[in-house]
Design an enzyme around this catalytic site. Structure first.
Site, short mmCIF file in Angstrom:
data_model
loop_
_atom_site.label_atom_id
_atom_site.label_comp_id
_atom_site.label_asym_id
_atom_site.label_seq_id
_atom_site.Cartn_x
_atom_site.Cartn_y
_atom_site.Cartn_z
N ASP A 149 36.89 -28.62 -8.04
CA ASP A 149 35.59 -29.27 -7.77
C ASP A 149 34.46 -28.69 -8.63
O ASP A 149 33.50 -29.38 -8.94
CB ASP A 149 35.22 -29.12 -6.28
CG ASP A 149 35.26 -27.66 -5.83
OD1 ASP A 149 36.34 -27.05 -5.94
OD2 ASP A 149 34.22 -27.13 -5.39
N ARG A 166 30.13 -12.82 -11.55
CA ARG A 166 31.38 -12.89 -12.31
C ARG A 166 31.16 -13.56 -13.66
O ARG A 166 30.40 -14.53 -13.74
CB ARG A 166 32.45 -13.67 -11.53
CG ARG A 166 32.87 -12.98 -10.24
CD ARG A 166 33.89 -13.83 -9.48
NE ARG A 166 34.22 -13.25 -8.19
CZ ARG A 166 34.47 -13.95 -7.09
NH1 ARG A 166 34.47 -15.27 -7.12
NH2 ARG A 166 34.76 -13.34 -5.96
N LYS A 223 39.48 -24.48 -7.03
CA LYS A 223 38.12 -24.66 -7.55
C LYS A 223 38.00 -25.78 -8.59
O LYS A 223 37.15 -25.72 -9.47
CB LYS A 223 37.57 -23.33 -8.07
CG LYS A 223 37.61 -22.22 -7.00
CD LYS A 223 36.80 -21.00 -7.31
CE LYS A 223 35.38 -21.11 -6.83
NZ LYS A 223 34.70 -19.82 -6.65
N ASP A 277 40.28 -12.96 -7.94
CA ASP A 277 39.33 -13.92 -7.37
C ASP A 277 39.70 -15.37 -7.65
O ASP A 277 38.83 -16.24 -7.80
CB ASP A 277 37.89 -13.64 -7.89
CG ASP A 277 37.46 -12.22 -7.59
OD1 ASP A 277 37.87 -11.68 -6.54
OD2 ASP A 277 36.72 -11.65 -8.41
N GLY A 292 38.64 -8.60 -2.38
CA GLY A 292 37.74 -9.32 -1.49
C GLY A 292 38.29 -10.72 -1.38
O GLY A 292 38.24 -11.48 -2.34
N HIS A 293 38.91 -11.02 -0.25
CA HIS A 293 39.57 -12.33 -0.08
C HIS A 293 38.75 -13.14 0.91
O HIS A 293 38.58 -12.75 2.07
CB HIS A 293 41.01 -12.13 0.39
CG HIS A 293 41.86 -11.42 -0.63
ND1 HIS A 293 43.15 -11.03 -0.40
CD2 HIS A 293 41.59 -11.02 -1.90
CE1 HIS A 293 43.64 -10.43 -1.48
NE2 HIS A 293 42.70 -10.41 -2.40
N GLN A 349 44.12 -8.65 -6.43
CA GLN A 349 43.76 -8.65 -7.85
C GLN A 349 44.48 -9.78 -8.59
O GLN A 349 44.78 -10.80 -8.00
CB GLN A 349 44.03 -7.27 -8.49
CG GLN A 349 43.06 -6.17 -8.04
CD GLN A 349 43.39 -5.57 -6.69
OE1 GLN A 349 44.51 -5.13 -6.45
NE2 GLN A 349 42.43 -5.50 -5.80
N LYS A 387 42.98 -16.55 -3.71
CA LYS A 387 44.23 -16.19 -3.02
C LYS A 387 44.06 -16.22 -1.51
O LYS A 387 44.93 -16.71 -0.78
CB LYS A 387 44.70 -14.78 -3.45
CG LYS A 387 45.00 -14.66 -4.93
CD LYS A 387 45.31 -13.23 -5.33
CE LYS A 387 44.15 -12.29 -5.23
NZ LYS A 387 43.05 -12.52 -6.19
#
Ligand code: GDP
Ligand code: IMO
Ligand code: MG
Length: 426
Positions: free
Chosen positions: A335, A307, A333, A13, A40-41, A226, A16
């Site tokens: 930000d 998460r 991320k 996560d 989960g992309h 992953q 990617k």
């Protein structure tokens, strides 16, 4: 034309999907090489969100060919549903654009059930917190040499016989170990066989497709799923997934030579997250962790689970660099860190009275390390609308430069928001 491999450097996560979507502009084909719909992309294009679990994240770009390699485990029901969803969005997911290796193993309904039964049977502390998608049991069958491969859909007699063989042993476990009803091979066959018509046109020899593409000077992006620390060999075993997530598997998982990989891109989230169980030395159970969780909207893209969040961990990243040899880092991320007064970076661990720069190798040793932190000043400004590296606050630039220096790998891009356009080039 250079070929690119993208991999997650932490526990998944990292963002990617967004970077694959971005770099798809530079290539002709995009190939997944491991994992399955445990991934989960997330891609956000002009405010519209797409979450891909099995189909490569290049699918939003017209005329790019998406490949699912032999190293991927494919749930045929999920694949058909994902194709239908994307087709509903007006995207072309026909056999020219989406091609699946005949050698990819299929996740069968009994793999999902086995995944759930195993997790339920484990005591609280040993639950892995799998995604429940049947990933582990499918890879087990592959290694056990009773797996069903996509190519078996070409011969329904063979499919039926293989389901019977696979269930002979599993039904004993279902009935006598997990106290559930045995499964009827005929019913499983009836559930899976009708999907053959939809999937057969997509089946190819991915290795040959790649070779043909390279013969025409085309380029390929290999999309990892992953993260390195979920790797079956190199991750925080046993709290890992069931495939090799390291870039070395991009070759084996598609059928090409490792010498094809030119540009190796590590995706590094500016802090650390983990979904599911397992050690996490820099995990935060305080306001700063809550800040990351809320501001970063840190909920699993596959299971919706919250998460776990914590500071950036350079010991984890150093090992990812050693294992994968990235030529560049993309930090995502950044930000999310805006508004934190101080930022901590874990630069080493204390372990058995010594300072160590890498995760110790013993099982669950990561539970017994104490992070050694360096503290840097944070920044207040919202950076999500920054459009250039120079416009970032100096503290944000210093944070990135520190990571770059400590890892000895250049940062080529910094992501400051989920949208395709929220990216700063160095
Ligand atoms: P993947 O599995 O590595 O593709 O990552 P996920 O899609 O599971 O999780 C990353 C999440 O962060 C998604 O919701 C993305 O839309 C989002 N995201 C990606 N890059 C950024 C960024 O730079 N800033 C913010 N705020 N969100 C991002
Ligand atoms: P992407 O590609 C984060 C985790 C699960 C669990 C462990 C084993 O989106 O980064 P599995 O179902 O694979 O047997 O579960 O691995 N896991 C992920 N965590 N991102 C992922 O994928 C993951 N895929 C599996 O939460 O801890
Ligand atoms: Mg994800």
């Amino acid at each position: 034309m250079s070929n690119i491999v993208i991999f997650g450097s932490q526990w998944g996560d990292e963002g990617k999907g967004k970077i694959v979507d971005l770099l798809t502009r530079d290539v002709d084909l995009i190939a997944r090489f491991q994992g399955g719909n445990n991934a989960g992309h997330t891609l956000v294009v002009a405010g519209k969100k797409f979450i891909l679990h099995l189909i490569p994240s290049g699918i939003l770009h017209k005329n790019k060919i998406c490949l699912i390699g032999n190293g991927v485990v494919v749930d045929p029901e999920v694949l058909c549903k994902e194709m239908a969803t994307l087709a509903g969005e007006g995207l072309d997911v026909g056999p020219t654009r989406l091609q699946v290796s005949k050698k990819a193993h299929l996740i069968m309904p009994y793999h999902r059930l086995m995944d759930g039964a195993r997790e339920s049977a484990r005591c609280k502390d040993s639950k892995i917190g799998t995604t429940g998608r049947g990933i582990g049991p499918c890879y087990e069958d592959k290694m056990h040499r009773v797996g069903i491969r996509a190519g078996d859909l070409q011969d329904l007699g063979l499919l039926r016989a293989k389901i019977e063989t696979a269930l002979t042993e599993k039904n004993v476990l279902f009935q006598h170990l997990y106290n559930t009803d045995p499964l009827d091979p005929g019913q499983i066959f009836d559930q899976v066989a009708p999907l053959a018509d939809k999937l057969l046109p997509h089946l190819v020899d991915v290795s040959q497709v790649l070779q043909d593409a390279w013969d025409k000077d085309k380029s390929v992006l290999f999309e990892g799923a992953q993260g390195t620390h979920l790797d079956i060999d190199h991750g925080t075993y046993p709290f890992v997934t069931s495939s090799n997530t390291v870039v070395g598997n991009a070759a084996a998982g598609t059928g090409c030579s490792p010498s094809r990989m030119d540009r190796i891109v590590a995706i590094v989230k500016a802090y650390t997250t983990r979904v599911g169980a397992g050690p996490f030395p820099t995990e935060l159970d305080n306001n700063e962790g809550a800040h990351m969780q809320e501001k970063g909207a840190e909920f699993g893209a596959t299971t919706g689970r919250q998460r776990r969040c914590g500071w950036l961990d350079l010991a984890v990243l150093r090992e990812s660099v050693r294992l994968n040899g990235p030529t560049e880092l993309v930090v995502t991320k950044l930000d999310v860190l805006s508004g934190l007064k101080e930022l901590k970076i874990c630069v080493a661990y204390e372990y058995q009275g010594q300072e160590v720069g890498y995760p110790p190798q013993e099982e669950n040793a990561m539970d017994r390390v104490t992070p050694v932190y360096e503290t840097m000043p944070g920044w207040d400004q919202d950076i999500s609308d920054c459009t250039s590296w120079v416009s970032l606050p100096s503290e944000a630039k210093d944070y990135i430069k520190r990571v770059e220096k400590m890892l000895g790998v250049p940062v080529s891009m910094v992501s400051v928001g989920p949208d395709r356009e929220q990216i700063l080039h160095r």
